[in-house]
Design a protein around this motif. Structure first.
Motif, PDB file in Angstrom:
ATOM      1  N   PRO A   1       0.806  -1.229   0.000  1.00  0.00           N
ATOM      2  CA  PRO A   1       0.000   0.000   0.000  1.00  0.00           C
ATOM      3  C   PRO A   1       0.840   1.281   0.000  1.00  0.00           C
ATOM      4  O   PRO A   1       0.441   2.288  -0.567  1.00  0.00           O
ATOM      5  N   ARG A   2       2.010   1.221   0.665  1.00  0.00           N
ATOM      6  CA  ARG A   2       2.969   2.329   0.667  1.00  0.00           C
ATOM      7  C   ARG A   2       4.364   1.712   0.575  1.00  0.00           C
ATOM      8  O   ARG A   2       4.595   0.627   1.117  1.00  0.00           O
ATOM      9  N   PRO A   3       5.331   2.401  -0.043  1.00  0.00           N
ATOM     10  CA  PRO A   3       6.689   1.860  -0.162  1.00  0.00           C
ATOM     11  C   PRO A   3       7.322   1.445   1.169  1.00  0.00           C
ATOM     12  O   PRO A   3       8.011   0.429   1.236  1.00  0.00           O
ATOM     13  N   ASP A   4       7.063   2.199   2.250  1.00  0.00           N
ATOM     14  CA  ASP A   4       7.692   1.885   3.538  1.00  0.00           C
ATOM     15  C   ASP A   4       7.126   0.614   4.172  1.00  0.00           C
ATOM     16  O   ASP A   4       7.688   0.090   5.133  1.00  0.00           O
ATOM     17  N   LEU A   5       6.045   0.064   3.627  1.00  0.00           N
ATOM     18  CA  LEU A   5       5.454  -1.164   4.147  1.00  0.00           C
ATOM     19  C   LEU A   5       5.890  -2.402   3.356  1.00  0.00           C
ATOM     20  O   LEU A   5       5.486  -3.518   3.687  1.00  0.00           O
ATOM     21  N   GLY A   6       6.698  -2.206   2.335  1.00  0.00           N
ATOM     22  CA  GLY A   6       7.052  -3.294   1.430  1.00  0.00           C
ATOM     23  C   GLY A   6       7.998  -4.335   1.979  1.00  0.00           C
ATOM     24  O   GLY A   6       7.966  -5.487   1.558  1.00  0.00           O
ATOM     25  N   HIS A   7       8.890  -3.954   2.895  1.00  0.00           N
ATOM     26  CA  HIS A   7       9.885  -4.866   3.460  1.00  0.00           C
ATOM     27  C   HIS A   7       9.830  -4.809   4.982  1.00  0.00           C
ATOM     28  O   HIS A   7       9.705  -3.737   5.554  1.00  0.00           O
ATOM     29  N   VAL A   8       9.970  -5.969   5.609  1.00  0.00           N
ATOM     30  CA  VAL A   8      10.114  -6.045   7.061  1.00  0.00           C
ATOM     31  C   VAL A   8      11.466  -6.702   7.322  1.00  0.00           C
ATOM     32  O   VAL A   8      11.691  -7.851   6.941  1.00  0.00           O
ATOM     33  N   ASP A   9      12.384  -5.952   7.929  1.00  0.00           N
ATOM     34  CA  ASP A   9      13.724  -6.473   8.215  1.00  0.00           C
ATOM     35  C   ASP A   9      13.686  -7.382   9.429  1.00  0.00           C
ATOM     36  O   ASP A   9      13.089  -7.036  10.447  1.00  0.00           O
ATOM     37  N   THR A  10      14.353  -8.551   9.321  1.00  0.00           N
ATOM     38  CA  THR A  10      14.401  -9.508  10.422  1.00  0.00           C
ATOM     39  C   THR A  10      15.824  -9.691  10.944  1.00  0.00           C
ATOM     40  O   THR A  10      16.057 -10.517  11.820  1.00  0.00           O
ATOM     41  N   GLU A  11      16.766  -8.943  10.395  1.00  0.00           N
ATOM     42  CA  GLU A  11      18.123  -8.844  10.938  1.00  0.00           C
ATOM     43  C   GLU A  11      18.595  -7.423  10.676  1.00  0.00           C
ATOM     44  O   GLU A  11      18.036  -6.729   9.832  1.00  0.00           O
TER      45      GLU A  11
END
Length: 142
Positions: free
Chosen positions: A116-126
């Motif tokens: 929905p927004r570029p900042d929601l596209g990736h979730v960092d896990t490290e």
């Protein structure tokens, strides 16, 4: 009359993003060409270099290896990849890419659909490699 949006982009025309490691260049995106269904580009990794683990809550990822020897770890399971191999990463699967070869590696990637927004596209896990670099902005169109 409005100008026709640019349709062809050379990787040299976009800045490298090194936030998660490697040299990633988003060439086709809402920001660069006005597309609406996803984004993609090219990546290069030096020997031993990697893209930190993350997942996409909204997008599937597709990777095609052009050259070199890569290993994608998906939810903890390693997958060996070489030239000509393609890989599908489903939505929500944690993944980390590393160049396990002795030479440089290159690939082509595509993610779809857009978050929905570029900042929601990736979730960092490290921890990210270059935390001071901004989150990649694929844009929301022109």
């Amino acid at each position: 009359m409005t100008a026709e949006p640019q349709r062809a982009i050379n990787a040299g025309q976009v800045a490298a993003n090194r936030r998660r490691g490697g040299d990633l260049r988003v060439t086709l995106s809402p920001r660069t060409v006005g597309c609406t269904s996803g984004f993609g580009g090219v990546l290069r990794l030096a020997p031993g270099e990697y893209i930190t683990e993350h997942y996409h809550p909204y997008s599937e990822e597709f990777l095609h290896v052009v050259s070199g020897q890569l290993e994608m770890t998906m939810d903890g399971a390693p997958v060996a990849l070489g030239p000509g191999d393609s890989l599908y990463v489903p939505i929500g699967v944690r993944h980390r890419l590393v160049n396990v070869g002795e030479g440089p590696a290159a690939g082509v990637f595509h993610l779809s659909p857009l978050a929905p927004r570029p900042d929601l596209g990736h979730v960092d896990t490290e921890p990210v490699t270059a935390a001071d670099q901004p989150v990649p902005d694929v844009g929301t169109g022109r």
